[in-house]
Motif scaffolding. Structure first.
Motif, mmCIF file in Angstrom:
data_model
loop_
_atom_site.group_PDB
_atom_site.id
_atom_site.type_symbol
_atom_site.label_atom_id
_atom_site.label_comp_id
_atom_site.label_asym_id
_atom_site.label_seq_id
_atom_site.Cartn_x
_atom_site.Cartn_y
_atom_site.Cartn_z
ATOM 1 N N LEU A 105 0.823 -1.212 0.000
ATOM 2 C CA LEU A 105 0.000 0.000 0.000
ATOM 3 C C LEU A 105 0.856 1.260 0.000
ATOM 4 C CD1 LEU A 105 -3.056 -0.551 2.341
ATOM 5 C CD2 LEU A 105 -3.002 -0.424 -0.123
ATOM 6 N N VAL A 106 2.082 1.156 0.511
ATOM 7 C CA VAL A 106 2.918 2.353 0.647
ATOM 8 C C VAL A 106 3.262 2.904 -0.739
ATOM 9 C CG1 VAL A 106 5.134 3.195 1.454
ATOM 10 C CG2 VAL A 106 3.841 1.585 2.838
ATOM 11 N N GLY A 107 3.008 4.193 -0.914
ATOM 12 C CA GLY A 107 3.296 4.824 -2.193
ATOM 13 C C GLY A 107 2.125 4.850 -3.146
ATOM 14 N N MET A 108 1.036 4.148 -2.760
ATOM 15 C CA MET A 108 -0.137 4.116 -3.627
ATOM 16 C C MET A 108 -1.054 5.287 -3.275
ATOM 17 S SD MET A 108 -0.302 1.615 -5.801
ATOM 18 C CE MET A 108 1.255 0.907 -6.256
ATOM 19 N N LYS A 109 -1.967 5.570 -4.166
ATOM 20 C CA LYS A 109 -2.956 6.612 -3.910
ATOM 21 C C LYS A 109 -4.080 6.062 -3.032
ATOM 22 C CE LYS A 109 -1.885 10.122 -6.844
ATOM 23 N NZ LYS A 109 -0.504 9.756 -7.147
ATOM 24 N N LEU A 110 -4.693 6.935 -2.286
ATOM 25 C CA LEU A 110 -5.760 6.510 -1.381
ATOM 26 C C LEU A 110 -6.907 5.827 -2.131
ATOM 27 C CD1 LEU A 110 -6.825 6.571 1.504
ATOM 28 C CD2 LEU A 110 -7.818 8.789 1.036
ATOM 29 N N ALA A 111 -7.196 6.303 -3.335
ATOM 30 C CA ALA A 111 -8.302 5.734 -4.092
ATOM 31 C C ALA A 111 -8.034 4.295 -4.515
ATOM 32 C CB ALA A 111 -8.579 6.584 -5.319
ATOM 33 N N ASP A 112 -6.761 3.865 -4.493
ATOM 34 C CA ASP A 112 -6.423 2.512 -4.929
ATOM 35 C C ASP A 112 -6.460 1.507 -3.793
ATOM 36 O OD1 ASP A 112 -6.026 3.443 -7.483
ATOM 37 O OD2 ASP A 112 -3.915 3.897 -7.123
ATOM 38 N N VAL A 113 -6.642 1.962 -2.563
ATOM 39 C CA VAL A 113 -6.592 1.032 -1.423
ATOM 40 C C VAL A 113 -7.627 -0.072 -1.593
ATOM 41 C CG1 VAL A 113 -6.989 0.832 1.038
ATOM 42 C CG2 VAL A 113 -5.692 2.727 0.176
ATOM 43 N N VAL A 114 -8.843 0.338 -1.952
ATOM 44 C CA VAL A 114 -9.911 -0.644 -2.063
ATOM 45 C C VAL A 114 -9.641 -1.607 -3.220
ATOM 46 C CG1 VAL A 114 -12.351 -0.875 -2.548
ATOM 47 C CG2 VAL A 114 -11.576 0.831 -0.947
ATOM 48 N N ALA A 115 -9.072 -1.089 -4.303
ATOM 49 C CA ALA A 115 -8.761 -1.966 -5.437
ATOM 50 C C ALA A 115 -7.702 -2.992 -5.057
ATOM 51 C CB ALA A 115 -8.276 -1.125 -6.614
ATOM 52 N N ILE A 116 -6.703 -2.582 -4.276
ATOM 53 C CA ILE A 116 -5.630 -3.502 -3.895
ATOM 54 C C ILE A 116 -6.138 -4.511 -2.878
ATOM 55 C CG2 ILE A 116 -3.377 -3.663 -2.793
ATOM 56 C CD1 ILE A 116 -2.810 -0.869 -3.968
ATOM 57 N N LEU A 117 -6.864 -4.029 -1.884
ATOM 58 C CA LEU A 117 -7.391 -4.924 -0.857
ATOM 59 C C LEU A 117 -8.321 -5.954 -1.481
ATOM 60 C CD1 LEU A 117 -7.736 -5.609 2.105
ATOM 61 C CD2 LEU A 117 -9.529 -3.908 2.240
#
Lengths: 174, 376
Positions: B352-364
């Motif tokens: 998650l480090v370095g990613m945009k906040l909007a991508d958290v849900v996509a990664i999770l």
């Protein structure tokens, strides 16, 4: 490499290491009863104070190259089981993607104030699994950056998976 | 003429890091997962997942239950693929007891586990669409899953917690005409995969949201012990069904799909391909279903000899393992569940480090966890 070759590589570098023999066959056992079972992997017993050196050899020796920590857990032997002394066993299960061999390592710790070096720097997968073992058994991992409870809540009394854990009845008990 | 000084409004604002709490009650965390995020503007600088809200003490419960009683609890780990959980418990106990399951029993287990894999990946497909912002795939996925659950209901009587695979075999043989129904389902689902590709896989908006996001490198995947579609998405072909076959998986012909770079889209794509492979496996198993009894002879009171066993299988979410210590009693001395979701989730704090906040849900969402298994 097969089990005896892996053991030979380990043993030449670590004289303190020993192989755990399979469970003994009981004498005069009736024929219809099943024999003690253990998986056909190599089981070794490591010494706690040289565990971090042992782990480095397990990971970095090119003939071993155990790069994959499949599982990390512990077991509590407080009740005399056969002829074993009261102790904790921390159990590591490794796999090598390169050589496709497997290894079980057990590290025995005393039941009062158990302490073992963390292997998080070698296998980051140990992070949460070590925390789980700490949470359930109260085994401290030296060098772990965040060795706190993970599944139980902070302030939970006692170590639930220890065999001498006593459950205090609360409002959920009938 | 003096140069005009241009002032951008807000350029002299002080910015500071912010702590954002995601969950535990949040629809996109797939259960009760809490992630504490430290953000600098939109960029994540640190992430700390917090688990344990669904902890039920499975390993402690196992020490106070007989071996068949524990089977009921195994359903509740990964409740989207309860068949795999039943199977791994049975495999571990059968190893201790050293009993061999008849060929028909093994084939029935393979059929059920693979159908369950399709159902589980369908839930992923649907909910991942919702995470990204597409609602329609969810309706498609649950329509298909419903048919699989109907098949399971006929076989086991339950729709979520099957308790169908038992120590020594299965609960009961197939009902009459079940094979026909299963075949017609398989024929029906094949063209659906084309629909999924149109709906989501090749959708440009979906690709923009998932490609090059949440990349896991091969080295990280191995050192963090990632397994299952997450590992194969990185391009490592590791599948226990091929590498260490159990339940006669060596009899079936199927491919192990692998991704290229290990981003969210690769992990998604691997799961879609796995569903197609599972259809192939079920078809082959139905074609060559052996005759005979499905169950081995098991003692009425299960009291394995002293020993230890470690069994593992390829569950929809990764390598699911059981480490079981027996002291020769009718209850296990110690049981450890190697839960794939729990170990796969460990890497979240790194990627998650370095990613945009909007991508958290996509990664999770792309890691595809089930909190029942994370917390056990």
């Amino acid at each position: 490499m097969n089990n005896s070759e892996v053991y030979a590589v380990l043993r030449t570098q670590l004289p303190g290491l020993s192989e755990i023999p399979p469970p003994p066959m009981p004498v005069a056992m009736p024929a219809h009863e099943a024999k003690p079972y253990r998986d056909p992997y190599l089981y070794v017993q490591a010494v706690p104070h040289e565990w971090i050196e042992t782990a480095k050899i397990i990971k970095n020796d090119p003939r071993l190259a155990f790069d994959f920590l499949i599982m990390l857990t512990a077991a509590d032997y407080v009740l005399p089981m056969g002829n074993v002394q009261p102790r904790f066993d921390v159990i590591y299960h490794f796999y090598s993607f390169q050589h496709k061999h497997k290894l079980f390592v057990k590290v025995s710790l005393p039941r009062d104030n158990p302490l073992i070096p963390s292997v998080i720097s070698l296998w980051p997968a140990a992070d949460w699994q070590e925390r789980e073992v700490y949470d359930m058994f109260g085994i401290n991992f030296e060098g772990h950056p965040n060795c706190t409870r993970i599944l139980m809540w902070d302030g939970f009394p006692g170590w639930p998976l220890r065999k001498d854990f006593v459950h205090v009845p609360d409002r959920y008990d009938d | 003429m003096a140069t005009e000084l241009i002032r951008i409004p807000g350029s002299d604002f002080q910015t500071e890091e912010m702590i954002l709490n995601l969950g535990p009650q949040h629809p996109s965390t797939h259960g009760v997962l809490r992630v504490v995020l430290k953000i600098d503007g939109e960029v994540i600088t640190a992430a700390q997942p917090d688990v344990g809200y669904l902890h039920r003490g499975t390993e402690k419960l196992a020490e106070n239950r007989t071996y068949p009683q524990m089977l009921v609890i195994s359903d509740r780990w990964d409740y989207l693929s309860a068949m795999s959980n039943n199977l791994i418990w049975c495999l571990a106990v059968e190893k201790l007891l050293q009993i061999e399951v008849p060929l028909r029993g093994d084939y029935l287990r393979v059929i059920m586990v693979e159908l369950n894999r399709i159902a589980s990946h369908l839930v992923f497909f649907g909910t991942y669409g919702i995470d990204i912002g597409a609602y329609t795939p969810f309706l498609h996925a649950f329509r298909e899953r419903e048919k699989i659950l109907d098949l399971f209901e006929e076989v086991s009587g339950a729709r979520m917690t099957y308790n169908y695979i038992r120590i020594g075999g299965v609960m009961a043989d197939l009902p009459e005409d079940w094979i026909g129904k299963c075949r017609s389902f398989l024929e029906w689902i094949k063209p659906r995969f084309v629909e999924y590709d149109i709906l989501l896989t090749e959708n440009p908006i979906f690709k923009d949201r998932t490609q090059n996001i949440g990349i896991i490198s091969k080295e990280d995947a191995i050192s963090y012990a990632i397994t299952g579609p997450n590992l194969r998405g990185c391009g490592i072909s590791f599948d226990l069904r091929k590498d260490e076959p159990y339940c006669h998986y060596q009899d079936f012909k199927f491919d192990v799909p692998t991704g290229k770079q290990g981003d969210c889209w690769d992990r998604y794509w691997v799961r879609i391909q796995e569903m197609k492979e599972s259809v192939k496996i079920v078809e082959q198993a139905l074609d060559h279903l052996p005759t005979g009894v499905p169950n081995a002879k098991v003692p009425r009171i299960i009291r394995p000899p002293v020993g230890e066993s470690y069994a593992q299988l390829e569950a929809p979410r990764g390598v699911l393992g059981i480490y079981c210590l027996s002291a020769g009693e009718d209850k296990p001395y110690r049981v450890h569940v190697r839960a794939p979701s729990f170990i796969n989730l460990t890497i979240l704090q790194k990627i998650l480090v370095g990613m945009k906040l909007a991508d958290v849900v996509a990664i999770l969402g792309s890691i595809d966890i089930v909190l029942g298994e994370v917390d056990r």
